[in-house]
Design an enzyme around this catalytic site. Structure first.
Site, mmCIF file in Angstrom:
data_model
loop_
_atom_site.group_PDB
_atom_site.id
_atom_site.type_symbol
_atom_site.label_atom_id
_atom_site.label_comp_id
_atom_site.label_asym_id
_atom_site.label_seq_id
_atom_site.Cartn_x
_atom_site.Cartn_y
_atom_site.Cartn_z
ATOM 1 N N SER A 108 -10.305 -1.139 6.000
ATOM 2 C CA SER A 108 -9.528 -0.797 4.810
ATOM 3 C C SER A 108 -8.797 -1.948 4.136
ATOM 4 O O SER A 108 -8.435 -1.836 2.970
ATOM 5 C CB SER A 108 -8.510 0.303 5.148
ATOM 6 O OG SER A 108 -9.134 1.559 5.140
ATOM 7 N N SER A 125 -9.678 1.445 2.004
ATOM 8 C CA SER A 125 -8.686 2.264 1.367
ATOM 9 C C SER A 125 -7.570 1.476 0.679
ATOM 10 O O SER A 125 -6.805 2.066 -0.091
ATOM 11 C CB SER A 125 -8.058 3.205 2.404
ATOM 12 O OG SER A 125 -7.331 2.500 3.362
ATOM 13 N N LYS A 136 0.857 -1.188 0.000
ATOM 14 C CA LYS A 136 0.000 0.000 0.000
ATOM 15 C C LYS A 136 0.892 1.236 0.000
ATOM 16 O O LYS A 136 2.017 1.203 0.530
ATOM 17 C CB LYS A 136 -0.882 -0.037 1.238
ATOM 18 C CG LYS A 136 -1.989 1.003 1.277
ATOM 19 C CD LYS A 136 -2.929 0.726 2.460
ATOM 20 C CE LYS A 136 -4.054 1.746 2.545
ATOM 21 N NZ LYS A 136 -5.044 1.359 3.578
#
Lengths: 555, 555
Positions: B237, B213, B138
């Site tokens: 997320s 996310s 990420k």
């Protein structure tokens, strides 16, 4: 859902104080009242001499640590009832001599001891590994039905509705609870003194502070009015009193012992963030501290208390090599006084002679760590404490007023985040510092533990506000630290003058060692601190075992 | 010591965006550029059809999970170099089709893969258990030398100086790092869209959100441009994107995986308090998630990262009895849509048929928990995020602007303490709730785990801001949760109308299932969530193994 609040009593603090003292007085039976000469400075022989305790009661209270006494109760050498009565009586003597207690519940303790005896007789088995043992508590440990005044008058006559989780677990394990013990106002100063219960005395010398904040607990255990107690530590509060009385304690890492539903000096919720206050055992032997931690771990406290981490008690494999210990001799600000220097030298010499390795280290980043700890301690500017005092018109205690922390400016959430960022960086820096010791050991492994003083000076005379960085460093880093006595002040060896002071604080510390002052400390216990890595208490006790086997006189 | 700060670039955001996009574009070699028809809604067959990947590269990227591919690399079936090139190429295709990447470092990955191959050849041994495997990250995971833009233009062209600790440990274990993946502005909304890198697409259907996310991560892994990645989860997320793409993930409890030196949307230090964001693996199998967690635990991350607790990976004893699972069917606000209801029913029926026990539970105190989580998420009122956007004149993204959380009033330290108090009470309440399930199981033990949806609806069409309490509950409580796909939307079974809505949010959710809308979801994966007690991930995976053996199609 609403946040927890502490109920308060809205009356003048003097009225609450008088009523609270009268209530405490009423809990000591007339037949346990003693007459004694208030003059002697040392009160350690009072229990033997006052005539209240039977020879068997003296035997029960003096010949065992908690571990060995539990074994005797389990095989019915003693009933829990007679053990409980013995410690209730001895704690009543301690209270009369030292002013160390707050809440007293002898009747309930005796009822419970009878029930435990019946269970053992009926089933042939103990209720649990703490079966029948009286355990004393710091005033901040909540027991349903009793106040947790924690040195603040507004909390008087507001009995707690629920036990602290650690109380529930100790009861499940078979413990007997009988007294709570005195603390300073705020629990953030090292003198056990407050406007409700007054000052607790050190039984070894009445002009030497009982220290704090677990001062009532330490005075009671040193007096053998208890063998084992639960106090707390957020900056030295279990370790400094243990040191100042020559007994044992461990400040665990946070998450080991349950801390939910304790009474604090901060607004509720504050205890879950910042520098975490921990529950901590204090005892007449270090193996009792280990035993208490192990049996609590075996209850799986993480299933009952949100403050606990999932930390089973994993016994480490035998070491199979000599120890490598880091030694820290200087706290960065204050030079150690002669008996402390000697204690550390003697222990290091003995350890080396036994084939162990001693690596010289420093109290890395001590000033940043100390500053960061104070930032956290003062995050609300003392506003909550002040608001609780104001309810009853209660003044700051002398120690708090002179302590220099409160009142101060209340901080905002961004400051709090900044402190948290600094803290994480300091913790990371120490992980690297410890890891790097591997480059200096024979084994190529990092040191097993650190050995260092808990403060640069012996137990502190009353009226001296001096400090040391050896204690709060490990709260900020959250590393466990064991306190163990190793020697006593011996003026034949220690009566030497000091080099010139390095700074004002160093000079202040040296003034406690001036000719004519140091004499009061003759014979006082001197202990050391053994610090391990975060949450690695089982390994720390393993290291302690090896050290004890070298030193011989440590139990 | 000064708190950590995030260096920023002070230029107009549009300029930074253009330069950043150009930089990213330049990292994809010309020979890896593909032509494709941008019309199809489903892009899942693009990698096979675009002609860029060799049959061997298709085999490498499609026939394995991380665990089995690592085994092949270890026995030299494939070199790390060819594996790395295969995933670099496939990720380049994914980027062109889905806009899922942020930082690209193919050259360094290839150099490292060569070195790993040499080491294996030279020593006959792998560097570590992740030897040669490309792992995606990420954008918030810091890699020295590369930006962590996290969807905020001001952070562009400010290469990080130090790796996140989890990066150091994965490199130590032999991993190859090659790309970072896209996130939403703030990482606190469930749409992967920001002003720098734009919107990431879901490869299964371009009108269905990639969610967030960790949306870039999920799109890449679903596309098999990676088999294993590290994302984060503070409110869903990692779990919602895994669910929305029909792949696997676990949100661990805090303290398991290192989180030090990550890039956040909050001011530095805020990540260490409140609801703790955690690093979390996402993969094509749940056993890969377990493997990643186990090998990280074996590095003893608590010796390197202050955010880690001392949590060795303790394999639980075989269960030796059927499972007892608590099932939660309703999040308290929004009724599950037909395919989610069916997925849960089918799984419970199969588990029961195989002799396991299903106990009906509720999402206890869901509203208090949800409110408390939002209190923590908004503690700084969005002030820090706004300040970072203002540096470059960058506007709020649509999702953040419509998300309803920011801006709001900044809170004080006393409010923060009050939230912390409420949180501890909610955590305690849930410990009691779980413990009380023991009264309802045949074994007399509490349930082994909870089975429940991750959200009440299938993957969400673009433009619907709807919510579910099934995810953030476990962040506030800090319980681990595994996401695993179990079925797909099948309109032959699921094309049924809903009972009347219970409230506005329920009506909004039902509008995503209206006739004519639901058709887009045909064939979409539906997964479930398996939740365990805090920090008991090894037991949770043991439970997952038993469930997988019943379901058959879960890997």
């Amino acid at each position: 859902m609403k946040p927890v609040t502490f109920p308060v009593t809205r009356k003048p603090w003097q009225e609450l104080r008088d009523a609270k003292l009268a209530e405490r007085e009423s809990k000591i039976p007339d037949e346990w009242r003693i007459k004694f000469d208030p003059e002697p400075t040392n009160l350690m022989s009072l229990a033997q001499n006052c005539g209240l305790l039977t020879p068997r009661e003296l035997q029960i209270t003096e010949n065992y640590d908690a571990t060995s006494l539990l074994a005797e109760i389990a095989k019915s050498t003693y009933t829990s009832l007679e053990v409980t009565i013995a410690f209730c009586k001895r704690s009543a003597i301690a209270q009369q001599a030292l002013n160390c207690l707050t809440e007293i519940f002898y009747d309930e303790a005796i009822e419970r001891a009878k029930w435990l005896d019946e269970e053992l007789q009926k089933t042939g088995r103990t209720v649990g590994p703490l079966h029948g043992l009286p355990i004393c508590l710091k005033d901040s440990v909540n027991v349903a039905g009793y106040d947790s005044v924690v040195g603040i008058a507004a909390y008087a006559f507001q009995p707690e509705r629920e036990n602290s989780v650690i109380v529930d677990l100790m009861l499940k394990l078979g413990a007997v609870l009988y007294v709570k013990t005195n603390v300073p106002q705020s629990m953030m100063v090292p003198d056990t003194d407050n406007n409700v219960f007054g000052t607790t005395r050190n039984p070894i010398h009445k002009e030497i502070t009982a220290s704090g904040s677990s001062g009532g607990l330490a005075a009671l255990i040193k007096f053998r009015g208890s063998l084992l107690g639960i106090g707390t530590d957020v900056g030295g509060s279990i370790r400094v009193p243990a040191y100042s009385h020559g007994i044992y304690s461990i400040k665990p890492s946070s998450g080991r012992l349950p801390y939910h539903n304790m009474k604090g000096y901060l607004e509720p919720g504050a205890e879950t963030v910042g520098v975490l206050c921990v529950n901590a055992p204090m005892a007449v032997s270090y193996r009792d501290c280990e035993m208490l931690m192990r049996v609590i771990a075996e209850t799986e406290p993480w299933l009952y208390d949100p403050s606990c981490q999932y930390l089973p008690w994993i016994q480490p494999k035998p070491l199979g090599r000599p120890l490598s210990l880091g030694v820290i001799r200087f706290d960065g600000e204050v030079q150690t006084l002669p008996p402390v220097t000697r204690a550390l030298d003697e222990v290091c010499d003995k350890l080396k002679a036994a084939g162990n390795e001693i690596i010289e280290l420093v109290l890395y980043k001590f000033q940043d760590i100390s500053d960061n700890a104070v930032d956290f301690f003062t995050v609300d500017g003392g506003e909550f404490l002040k608001s609780q005092l104001d309810i009853t018109g209660e003044p700051w205690s002398t120690a708090v007023a002179n302590g220099g922390m409160y009142p101060c400016e209340k901080k905002g959430i961004s400051e709090f985040h900044a402190y948290s960022s600094v803290r994480a960086e300091l913790q990371r820096a120490w992980l690297k510092y410890w890891e790097a010791t591997a480059q200096r050991t024979k084994s190529g492994l990092p040191v097993d533990a650190l050995i260092l003083p808990i403060q640069s000076f012996p137990a502190r005379p009353d009226g001296f506000l001096i400090r040391s960085h050896f204690s709060r460093t490990w709260n900020l880093l959250d590393y466990p630290g064991i306190i163990f006595p190793v020697t006593t002040v011996d003026l034949r060896k220690d009566d030497i003058d000091m080099p010139p002071p390095l700074n004002d604080m160093d000079a202040k510390v040296q003034s406690t060692w001036a000719n004519g002052v140091r004499e009061r400390l003759q014979g006082f216990p001197i202990g050391l601190q053994l610090v391990g890595q975060r949450q690695m208490e089982p390994k720390l006790f393993q290291t302690m075992d090896k050290i004890a086997s070298v030193l011989g006189n440590v139990q």
